[in-house]
Motif scaffolding. Structure first.
Motif, PDB file in Angstrom:
ATOM      1  N   UNK A 125       4.113  14.262  14.876  1.00  0.00           N
ATOM      2  CA  UNK A 125       4.022  14.050  16.322  1.00  0.00           C
ATOM      3  C   UNK A 125       4.520  12.644  16.624  1.00  0.00           C
ATOM      4  N   UNK A 126       5.841  12.436  16.600  1.00  0.00           N
ATOM      5  CA  UNK A 126       6.398  11.083  16.696  1.00  0.00           C
ATOM      6  C   UNK A 126       6.056  10.352  17.991  1.00  0.00           C
ATOM      7  N   UNK A 127       6.034  11.049  19.119  1.00  0.00           N
ATOM      8  CA  UNK A 127       5.732  10.375  20.381  1.00  0.00           C
ATOM      9  C   UNK A 127       4.296   9.842  20.386  1.00  0.00           C
ATOM     10  N   UNK A 128       3.387  10.672  19.919  1.00  0.00           N
ATOM     11  CA  UNK A 128       1.991  10.246  19.834  1.00  0.00           C
ATOM     12  C   UNK A 128       1.827   9.124  18.816  1.00  0.00           C
ATOM     13  N   UNK A 129       2.551   9.217  17.707  1.00  0.00           N
ATOM     14  CA  UNK A 129       2.472   8.183  16.673  1.00  0.00           C
ATOM     15  C   UNK A 129       2.957   6.843  17.205  1.00  0.00           C
ATOM     16  N   UNK A 130       4.030   6.858  17.986  1.00  0.00           N
ATOM     17  CA  UNK A 130       4.550   5.622  18.553  1.00  0.00           C
ATOM     18  C   UNK A 130       3.534   4.972  19.483  1.00  0.00           C
ATOM     19  N   UNK A 131       2.894   5.773  20.349  1.00  0.00           N
ATOM     20  CA  UNK A 131       1.878   5.228  21.247  1.00  0.00           C
ATOM     21  C   UNK A 131       0.714   4.637  20.453  1.00  0.00           C
ATOM     22  N   UNK A 132       0.342   5.318  19.384  1.00  0.00           N
ATOM     23  CA  UNK A 132      -0.760   4.853  18.550  1.00  0.00           C
ATOM     24  C   UNK A 132      -0.429   3.524  17.888  1.00  0.00           C
ATOM     25  N   UNK A 133       0.790   3.404  17.372  1.00  0.00           N
ATOM     26  CA  UNK A 133       1.206   2.161  16.728  1.00  0.00           C
ATOM     27  C   UNK A 133       1.165   1.005  17.725  1.00  0.00           C
ATOM     28  N   UNK A 134       1.710   1.221  18.904  1.00  0.00           N
ATOM     29  CA  UNK A 134       1.781   0.149  19.888  1.00  0.00           C
ATOM     30  C   UNK A 134       0.398  -0.266  20.361  1.00  0.00           C
ATOM     31  N   UNK A 166      12.063   0.157  15.941  1.00  0.00           N
ATOM     32  CA  UNK A 166      11.713  -1.086  16.628  1.00  0.00           C
ATOM     33  C   UNK A 166      10.234  -1.244  16.937  1.00  0.00           C
ATOM     34  N   UNK A 167       9.362  -0.319  16.500  1.00  0.00           N
ATOM     35  CA  UNK A 167       7.954  -0.391  16.884  1.00  0.00           C
ATOM     36  C   UNK A 167       7.304  -1.707  16.464  1.00  0.00           C
TER      37      UNK A 167
END
Length: 250
Positions: A125-134, A166-167
């Motif tokens: 779930x890349x979109x969710x993962x990106x939000x989680x990282x940020x 870029x995260x």
């Protein structure tokens, strides 16, 4: 044949260390404050690094540790194998590592990881993962932890390239903390897809802090990638390719 025997000896100690540290450390670690917990659990990392050097005929050449800042930072490193995930835990503790959540499910090993406040991602779930990282990355920095991210998103064999995500640069820019680039050739000594280790020199180079205040993440990331790739050309035995693979899911 010698490398085979060395590797067998290494893994005998490797798995024994996981078992012994699990029995001795895991019951105690949750009772400790976070800095003391890192010091205790990092004893395993120190042992594995020394055991690997001794059993497999590897020597370490570490440059630039004095460049690390006192304050929390975002560490961005190339990712070739397991070795750097062990070493970078002791480079600037306490450090929160961004990793795939499957690692947290490994008995004993994963239980210890959970105690170090990592950011475990579901890469399906890349979109969710990106939000989680940020979100969690900035929170960890505000708590006083540094954040370790492998911008390639997955292990990349020596001699291969993959586009950087870029995260990590976004987190650093949002929090206003410096980025520390790290380059190494660990995959040439500890192959990521093969269990037989190879003797020789394992080089690690820590770069100067890269300022992020008032800069866009894309600019910071470009500076990080340029520096890491330049260092890899200097320390790697395997030539660096010009072709870049498509980005991996973080």
């Amino acid at each position: 044949m010698l490398n085979l025997l060395r590797s067998l000896l290494f893994y005998s100690g490797y798995f024994m260390a996981i078992l012994v540290c699990g029995i001795l450390f895991l019951p105690v670690a949750p009772l400790l404050p976070l800095p003391a917990r890192y010091r205790l659990l990092n004893l395993y990392n120190y042992f594995i690094l020394a055991w690997f050097r001794w059993t497999c005929g590897v020597s370490y050449r570490i440059q630039g540790r004095e460049r690390l800042p006192q304050e929390p930072c975002v560490i961005l490193a190339n990712h070739q194998c397991e070795w750097e995930t062990i070493y970078l835990q002791i480079l600037k503790p306490p450090v929160c590592t961004v990793l795939k959540q499957e690692l947290l499910r490994i008995p004993i090993f994963g239980w210890g990881l959970r105690l170090l406040h990592p950011i475990g991602l579901d890469r399906t779930k890349p979109a969710r993962a990106m939000r989680q990282v940020l979100t969690q990355g900035v929170a960890r920095l505000n708590e006083g932890l540094s954040v370790l991210i492998f911008p390639e998103g997955t292990r990349v064999d020596p001699g291969q390239r993959r586009r950087y995500n870029k995260s990590g640069a976004v987190i650093a820019c949002r929090a206003g903390v410096p980025v520390i680039p790290v380059a190494h050739n660990a995959g040439e000594r500890w192959p990521g897809r093969h269990w037989i280790k190879k003797p020789g020199v394992l080089s690690v180079v820590v770069g100067e802090p890269i300022a992020t205040t008032g800069r866009p993440p894309e600019e910071v990331l470009a500076e990080v990638e340029t520096w890491i790739e330049a260092q890899l050309k200097e320390i790697s035995e395997v030539p660096r390719p010009l072709e870049v693979k498509p980005p991996a899911r973080e």
